[in-house]
Structures are given as C-alpha cells and as structure tokens.
Design a protein around this motif. Structure first.
Motif, PDB file in Angstrom:
ATOM      1  N   HIS A  66       0.930  -1.266   0.145  1.00 35.35           N
ATOM      2  CA  HIS A  66      -0.172   0.076  -0.105  1.00 35.35           C
ATOM      3  C   HIS A  66       0.945   1.162  -0.006  1.00 35.35           C
ATOM      4  O   HIS A  66       1.833   1.094   0.400  1.00 35.35           O
ATOM      5  CB  HIS A  66      -0.808   0.019   1.259  1.00 35.35           C
ATOM      6  CG  HIS A  66      -1.985  -0.915   1.389  1.00 35.35           C
ATOM      7  ND1 HIS A  66      -2.555  -1.698   2.170  1.00 35.35           N
ATOM      8  CD2 HIS A  66      -2.739  -1.303   0.247  1.00 35.35           C
ATOM      9  CE1 HIS A  66      -3.333  -2.555   2.028  1.00 35.35           C
ATOM     10  NE2 HIS A  66      -3.675  -2.197   0.698  1.00 35.35           N
ATOM     11  N   SER A  84       0.556   5.427   1.282  1.00 35.95           N
ATOM     12  CA  SER A  84      -0.476   6.338   1.995  1.00 35.95           C
ATOM     13  C   SER A  84       0.394   7.706   2.068  1.00 35.95           C
ATOM     14  O   SER A  84       1.468   7.813   2.083  1.00 35.95           O
ATOM     15  CB  SER A  84      -0.775   5.755   3.489  1.00 35.95           C
ATOM     16  OG  SER A  84       0.215   5.468   4.179  1.00 35.95           O
ATOM     17  N   GLU A  97      -0.604  11.710   3.972  1.00 31.83           N
ATOM     18  CA  GLU A  97      -1.353  12.612   4.811  1.00 31.83           C
ATOM     19  C   GLU A  97      -1.345  14.091   4.487  1.00 31.83           C
ATOM     20  O   GLU A  97      -0.119  14.603   4.545  1.00 31.83           O
ATOM     21  CB  GLU A  97      -1.162  12.530   6.534  1.00 31.83           C
ATOM     22  CG  GLU A  97      -2.011  13.162   7.304  1.00 31.83           C
ATOM     23  CD  GLU A  97      -3.117  12.669   7.772  1.00 31.83           C
ATOM     24  OE1 GLU A  97      -3.162  11.283   7.781  1.00 31.83           O
ATOM     25  OE2 GLU A  97      -4.063  12.985   8.254  1.00 31.83           O
ATOM     26  N   SER A 107       4.983   5.217   2.733  1.00 36.26           N
ATOM     27  CA  SER A 107       4.132   6.199   3.419  1.00 36.26           C
ATOM     28  C   SER A 107       4.818   7.641   2.958  1.00 36.26           C
ATOM     29  O   SER A 107       5.961   7.638   3.244  1.00 36.26           O
ATOM     30  CB  SER A 107       4.202   5.958   4.783  1.00 36.26           C
ATOM     31  OG  SER A 107       3.640   7.239   5.743  1.00 36.26           O
ATOM     32  N   LEU A 154      -4.485   6.887  -4.646  1.00 32.91           N
ATOM     33  CA  LEU A 154      -4.680   7.086  -3.123  1.00 32.91           C
ATOM     34  C   LEU A 154      -6.181   7.770  -3.047  1.00 32.91           C
ATOM     35  O   LEU A 154      -6.436   8.708  -3.730  1.00 32.91           O
ATOM     36  CB  LEU A 154      -3.671   7.709  -2.751  1.00 32.91           C
ATOM     37  CG  LEU A 154      -2.291   7.009  -2.494  1.00 32.91           C
ATOM     38  CD1 LEU A 154      -1.498   6.980  -3.801  1.00 32.91           C
ATOM     39  CD2 LEU A 154      -1.417   7.832  -1.397  1.00 32.91           C
ATOM     40  N   THR A 209      -6.337  11.624   5.465  1.00 31.25           N
ATOM     41  CA  THR A 209      -5.489  10.555   5.081  1.00 31.25           C
ATOM     42  C   THR A 209      -5.888   9.727   3.747  1.00 31.25           C
ATOM     43  O   THR A 209      -6.950   9.820   3.616  1.00 31.25           O
ATOM     44  CB  THR A 209      -5.670   9.577   6.277  1.00 31.25           C
ATOM     45  OG1 THR A 209      -5.280  10.090   7.385  1.00 31.25           O
ATOM     46  CG2 THR A 209      -4.744   8.389   5.994  1.00 31.25           C
ATOM     47  N   TYR A 210      -4.824   9.724   2.937  1.00 28.76           N
ATOM     48  CA  TYR A 210      -5.137   9.048   1.577  1.00 28.76           C
ATOM     49  C   TYR A 210      -4.378   7.590   1.635  1.00 28.76           C
ATOM     50  O   TYR A 210      -3.106   7.656   1.983  1.00 28.76           O
ATOM     51  CB  TYR A 210      -4.726   9.870   0.765  1.00 28.76           C
ATOM     52  CG  TYR A 210      -5.206  11.180   0.216  1.00 28.76           C
ATOM     53  CD1 TYR A 210      -5.306  12.199   1.195  1.00 28.76           C
ATOM     54  CD2 TYR A 210      -6.173  11.391  -0.794  1.00 28.76           C
ATOM     55  CE1 TYR A 210      -6.050  13.286   1.113  1.00 28.76           C
ATOM     56  CE2 TYR A 210      -7.033  12.421  -1.096  1.00 28.76           C
ATOM     57  CZ  TYR A 210      -6.834  13.506   0.061  1.00 28.76           C
ATOM     58  OH  TYR A 210      -7.560  14.534  -0.243  1.00 28.76           O
ATOM     59  N   THR A 211      -5.017   6.675   1.315  1.00 28.57           N
ATOM     60  CA  THR A 211      -4.250   5.343   1.125  1.00 28.57           C
ATOM     61  C   THR A 211      -4.862   4.658  -0.375  1.00 28.57           C
ATOM     62  O   THR A 211      -5.873   5.018  -0.617  1.00 28.57           O
ATOM     63  CB  THR A 211      -5.147   4.456   2.174  1.00 28.57           C
ATOM     64  OG1 THR A 211      -4.996   5.087   3.467  1.00 28.57           O
ATOM     65  CG2 THR A 211      -4.311   3.256   2.573  1.00 28.57           C
ATOM     66  N   SER A 212      -3.994   4.123  -0.645  1.00 23.31           N
ATOM     67  CA  SER A 212      -4.078   3.252  -2.016  1.00 23.31           C
ATOM     68  C   SER A 212      -4.812   1.862  -1.716  1.00 23.31           C
ATOM     69  O   SER A 212      -4.419   1.328  -0.639  1.00 23.31           O
ATOM     70  CB  SER A 212      -2.749   3.277  -2.851  1.00 23.31           C
ATOM     71  OG  SER A 212      -2.041   2.202  -2.361  1.00 23.31           O
TER      72      SER A 212
END
Lengths: 174, 168
Positions: free
Chosen positions: A31, A33, A35, B47, B111, B155-158
């Motif tokens: 993944h 991510s 912010e 991240s 994301l 918060t962005y997540t793929s």
C-alpha cells in the motif's frame, strides 16, 4: 528397465522445468499512504490599537498587554476611547504545533501629515511566542492575541495626530 | 518463457524418438542446477508522510532511502510534524549470486482520501542492484505523489499495488 529410466528421467526434467516455471517469478502487494494536512492560514481579527493618550511634557511608554490591559510610564496620560490588542485567527491541522514569530526589531508608526514617528517594541503574545508548543486546537483553530509597548516622545516629538504602521507576524508549522 | 516452452517441446520429440529407438538406447547424464525459488515479502508499506498542499498542483518525490523533495505548490512541514516517511520495503530471497529483475507498477496508483478525493502515485523507483547476495536482499521502492491544488486535507491510502521479481 532402460525404458523406465528414460521415462523417469524425462519426468524429472518435466518436474524441474515446471518447478522453474512456477518459481521463476513472484509478486507481492503493498500500500501507499499520505497525509494531507491543513495549510496554515491566518487572518487579522482586530488591529493593534493603543488608543488615545497625551504625551504631555516628557513622553514615556504605553504598554498594551496581549490580554488588553493598558498602562503607561513617564508623563503619558491615557485618554478614553477604544484600545485593544491585535487578534489573529489561525486555522490549521488540529493538534499540530506552530511557531509564532513576532517582530524582533522595533516597528515605526508614522504620522502621515508631519512625518513624525513612534516606536513599537517589546512585542508579546498570548499564548507566548516563546512557548515551545503553541498547538492548534482540536477544532483546527487558534486565537493569538498580540500586544506591545509604544514609545512616546514629548509634545514636540509626537504632536497631536494619528500614527500608524504595519508589522508582520509569521506562523509556521514546527 | 518462450524459450522454456521450446525446450519442453524438444524434449517431447526426443522422448518419442527414444521410445522408438529402444533397441539401441544409450545412456547419458544430464545435469541441472536447482535454484532456490525466488520469493518476495513485504516489510513496510509506502508512506509519503504529512504534506501541505498549495494553491497550485505539485508533487512529492519519495526516494528509496525514505527522503522527500517537492515540486510545485506543495510544501513539507518541518520534522516535528513530518509524519511517517518511509519507502516501501521488501525482502527478496533466492539463490545467492543470481540476477533478478524487478517489475514496478507502470500505471498510476490511486490513493483515496476523504469524500472520495484522490491523488495518484507514479514513477515508481527501486534500489535493486539486480543481484541476490547472501540469500536475501532488501528492496526499497519509492514513488512520486501528485498533489492537487488545495488538495482536501485527510488521510489518503491506496489499494494494493504489485511488485514482481523474477530471475533473469
């Protein structure tokens, strides 16, 4: 018997080849991510206003504290009318620390009609700018009050009139 | 892959011959090096950390050594508010000395953040030396994050992106 050996060695080859086929490459997932945080913005809710006063014979100083209390030294006589500290409304990422920089050098207030000036020094704020952690509240807002001390000359140095100037307060994420 | 198939076909033919030529068979030895199957496992997800959007678009480049740089309107908060910054990390294991290739995502990885706002990550990079040393190596993967003008905070997540390793 020989035929059997042939067949079995052939099978070995197939197994080896198939084995290599299955394990020659392999994949994995991951993944990413990030912010995104609120950009820091600030607006001036109220301008710093020392109010009315008279320098009288010798002048002196007027301190306007960040919580809005005005006091004077020397011959300065405080007058009526409005006075208030500066109020800045800051918005940003909740619970993040910000650094506040008040003017470090004296700021000049000038009288546009006669060019006379007064100095503003000893800038102070609530919360104090020296505090290690000024934190944006959980609401995403922060109010900063700013006061300072005005140095007033005598009647000749600072004749009657309106004096004004600009100054910069900077806010940045710590 | 194609090469392997050809060999396979050839052997089938050879087998056919050997079966018919049974009466005059000869023996031979075949040698083969069995390689440890190549494997990859994930140690850390990627991240990008905390970023501050601006009035114009920008990018955050995350290197394989977990450092960041920006272009365009994006700014980075100081270290105290930087958040978690890490390139993706994987362990690749296999036969020591074997060369291998890494396949990174070639298309944009999306994301997703609050209210279905999105950003994309692309230009994936790796620190692969191309050789497995000592039985296993650490593979780090970085990428470039594309940040919109006034990108909505959150918060962005793929979803999953795939990294593939293969023996050369």
């Amino acid at each position: 018997m020989k035929k059997f050996i042939h067949i079995s060695s052939f099978l070995c080859w197939i197994i080896l080849l198939c084995g290599n086929l299955s394990y020659a490459q392999t994949s994995i997932n991951a993944h990413a991510s990030a912010e995104v945080i609120q950009a820091l913005t600030a607006t001036e809710g109220a301008a710093l206003n020392f109010g009315r006063f008279s320098p009288e014979s010798a002048g002196g100083e007027i301190r306007l504290s960040p919580d809005g209390i005005r006091s004077s030294t020397g011959s300065v006589a405080l007058g009526g009318g409005l006075y208030n500290p500066a109020i800045f409304n800051i918005s940003g990422q909740p619970d993040f620390n910000v650094v506040v920089n008040l003017p470090s050098a004296p700021v000049l207030l000038a009288n546009s009609s006669n060019g006379k000036t007064m100095q503003v020094t000893n800038w102070e704020s609530i919360p104090a700018s020296s505090a290690s952690g000024i934190k944006i509240q959980s609401s995403g807002q922060l109010t900063l009050n700013v006061g300072a001390t005005l140095k007033v000359g005598n009647m000749n140095d600072n004749p009657v009139g309106l004096y004004n100037g600009t100054y910069a307060v900077t806010f940045s994420y710590n | 892959m194609k090469t392997t198939l050809k060999i396979f076909l050839f052997l089938v033919v050879a087998f056919g011959f050997s079966a018919t030529a049974m009466a005059q068979s000869a023996t031979a030895t075949a040698t083969s090096t069995v390689m440890t199957p190549i494997a990859i496992s994930k140690t850390v997800d990627m991240s990008f950390g905390n970023i501050i959007p601006g009035g114009t678009t920008g990018t955050v480049v995350l290197t394989t050594s977990s450092t960041r740089s920006v272009t365009g309107g994006v700014t980075l908060p100081p270290s105290g508010n930087a958040g978690t910054i890490t390139s993706a990390a994987f362990t690749v294991s296999g036969t020591s000395g074997a060369s291998y290739a890494v396949t990174l995502p070639s298309s944009d990885v999306t994301l997703t953040g609050p209210s279905s706002n999105t950003m994309t990550a692309n230009t994936f990079t790796s620190n692969s030396t191309g050789t497995i040393t000592g039985g296993s190596v650490t593979l780090s993967v970085g990428a470039t994050l594309n940040v919109g003008a006034n990108q909505v905070a959150g918060t962005y997540t793929s979803s999953n992106f795939t990294v593939t390793v293969a023996y050369n």
